[in-house]
Design an enzyme around this catalytic site. Structure first.
Site, mmCIF file in Angstrom:
data_model
loop_
_atom_site.group_PDB
_atom_site.id
_atom_site.type_symbol
_atom_site.label_atom_id
_atom_site.label_comp_id
_atom_site.label_asym_id
_atom_site.label_seq_id
_atom_site.Cartn_x
_atom_site.Cartn_y
_atom_site.Cartn_z
ATOM 1 C CG ASN A 7 -46.221 -2.174 -56.721
ATOM 2 O OD1 ASN A 7 -45.250 -1.605 -57.236
ATOM 3 N ND2 ASN A 7 -46.948 -1.612 -55.775
ATOM 4 N NE ARG A 91 -48.062 1.917 -57.728
ATOM 5 C CZ ARG A 91 -47.415 2.426 -56.715
ATOM 6 N NH1 ARG A 91 -46.605 1.664 -56.002
ATOM 7 N NH2 ARG A 91 -47.563 3.682 -56.394
ATOM 8 C CG HIS A 180 -51.248 7.994 -53.919
ATOM 9 N ND1 HIS A 180 -50.970 8.992 -53.023
ATOM 10 C CD2 HIS A 180 -50.401 6.976 -53.645
ATOM 11 C CE1 HIS A 180 -49.980 8.604 -52.231
ATOM 12 N NE2 HIS A 180 -49.617 7.383 -52.601
ATOM 13 N NE ARG A 241 -42.133 10.438 -50.821
ATOM 14 C CZ ARG A 241 -43.101 9.623 -51.231
ATOM 15 N NH1 ARG A 241 -44.352 10.046 -51.300
ATOM 16 N NH2 ARG A 241 -42.820 8.392 -51.606
ATOM 17 C CD GLU A 384 -52.967 2.066 -54.687
ATOM 18 O OE1 GLU A 384 -52.755 1.596 -53.549
ATOM 19 O OE2 GLU A 384 -52.274 2.959 -55.190
#
Ligand code: ADP
Length: 397
Positions: A7, A91, A180, A241, A384
């Site tokens: 990743n 990823r 996601h 965010r 993941e």
């Protein structure tokens, strides 16, 4: 079969090496501050040995070379030969509309990824860089891309088109993509296993609540809606965010504060959310500690966070025409007892009855609703990396 999962971010790079016969992690690590001063690599092998290598790591290439050296090291390595790695899974944040599934990477795939890079300017370029470096260092090993957006490509048009002039969708690809996806897909599948019911018959709301956070409506195993949009900014309140706001606020603040689009973007992405409202931290634990001492802004930040998730659960229940299960995952979802409690509070009308004892737990697969609860609530730790490794194995086998 051994598979390396990578990743690759702009200044950090996470990796895990899997033995797919047992789906176990042989080694994992994290390189931080690539291209910045004081870079280092943290590494842990399967026997729990942990080391930190502090070294100048100016480029991703040197970072990946260092991680391969560590995997091969006589002292704490887990490989004798680099060729034991049979494939690399990457990823990739944004696959645009091109990728509804994971894909083996060839030159054409890279071209397509470069074409959608402006949709995720902070994420896709370092992802692509990770792929190119691995191709260079391991030229005969297949590389596979696994996309955060892919799982949500099943959304119907009414869920992904914004009510803007249609030409922006046509010309610039402005639509909801969602993120996601690897996590939402994985926990939905685990939920069906835990409930011993086919995924094709379930309506599940999956809540991925980490520093970045999103909710998905998973109907019959397919994502039919999700809270993140063109970018990961939309939807829930997150660490930094803002999630959903009235878009008119943006030009209003820009004018009042006399700031540029780039500065505004930074405020919405980096200075808002839990951090912006609490004025304390983006980490929910810090905000929770301040709230416990009576800090009003911290209390408000957490209330907002929980309330937003609750609203999405209601909305997605309506969108799916019912709900069988609510799943909590990621840092906050897996660990915060209070957050789960507050989100589920008041959802009795929907058929959710929380089992307080069961909810009093962290980070493991468990059903946290009572046996007679019509709608099941559950904690499912996400994984993941394992999904990336599985997809990679499937595509190269
Ligand atoms: P990322 O999106 O960066 O992968 P994570 O999934 O790691 O984020 O989630 C980070 C969030 O999880 C932080 O807000 C942190 O406070 C929260 N978190 C982690 N561990 C705990 C815990 N034990 N209790 C409560 N919150 C936790």
């Amino acid at each position: 079969m051994k598979i390396l999962v990578i990743n690759s971010g702009s200044s950090s790079l996470k990796y895990q090496l899997f033995n797919m016969e047992t789906e176990s992690v042989l080694a994992k690590g994290l390189i931080q501050r690539i291209g910045i001063e004081d870079s280092f690599l943290e590494y842990e092998n399967g026997s729990g040995e942990e080391i930190v290598i502090e070294k100048d790591i100016p480029t991703h290439k040197l970072g990946i070379e260092l991680l391969l050296e560590t995997l091969l090291s006589e002292d704490h390595g887990v490989l004798e030969d680099i060729n034991e790695i049979e494939a690399v899974g990457h990823r990739i944040v944004h696959g645009g509309e091109e990728f509804a599934e994971s894909a083996v990477i060839d030159n054409q795939t890279i071209k397509k990824l470069e074409d959608v890079a402006d949709l995720a300017p902070l994420h896709n370029p370092p992802n692509i860089m990770g792929i190119k470096v691995c191709q260079e260092l391991m030229p005969d090993k297949p590389q596979v891309g696994v996309f955060d957006t892919a799982f949500h490509q099943s959304m119907p048009e009414k869920a992904y088109i914004y009510a803007l002039p249609y030409e922006y969708y046509k010309k610039h690809g402005v639509r909801r993509y969602g993120f996601h996806g690897t996590s939402h897909g994985y926990v939905a599948q685990r939920a069906s296993k835990m409930l011993d019911q086919p995924l094709e018959e379930l309506k599940i709301v999956t809540c991925h609540l980490g520093n970045g956070a999103s909710v998905a409506a998973v109907k019959n195993g397919k994502s039919v809606d999700t809270s993140m949009g063109l970018t990961p900014l939309e939807g829930l309140v997150m660490g930094t965010r803002c999630g959903d706001i009235d878009p008119a606020i943006i030009p209003f603040i820009m004018e009042k504060e006399n700031i540029s689009a780039a500065e505004m973007d930074n405020i919405l992405n980096k200075e808002s959310g839990l951090l912006g409202v609490s004025g304390i931290s983006s980490d929910s634990r810090d905000v929770g500690n301040a709230a416990a001492k009576g800090n009003h802004q911290a209390e408000t930040a957490l209330d907002l966070f929980n309330y937003r998730v609750k609203k999405y659960i209601g909305a997605y229940t309506a969108a799916m025409g019912g709900i069988d299960a609510i799943v909590f995952t990621a840092g906050i979802g897996e660990n915060s007892i209070e957050t789960r409690e507050k989100i589920l509070e008041g959802l009795e009308y929907l058929g959710v009855k929380v089992d307080e004892n069961a909810n009093n737990c962290r980070g493991k697969e468990v059903i946290i609703s009572t046996d007679d609860s019509k709608v099941k609530a559950m904690i499912i730790p996400t994984n993941e990396e394992l999904v990336i490794a599985r997809d990679t194995m499937e595509l190269v086998s």
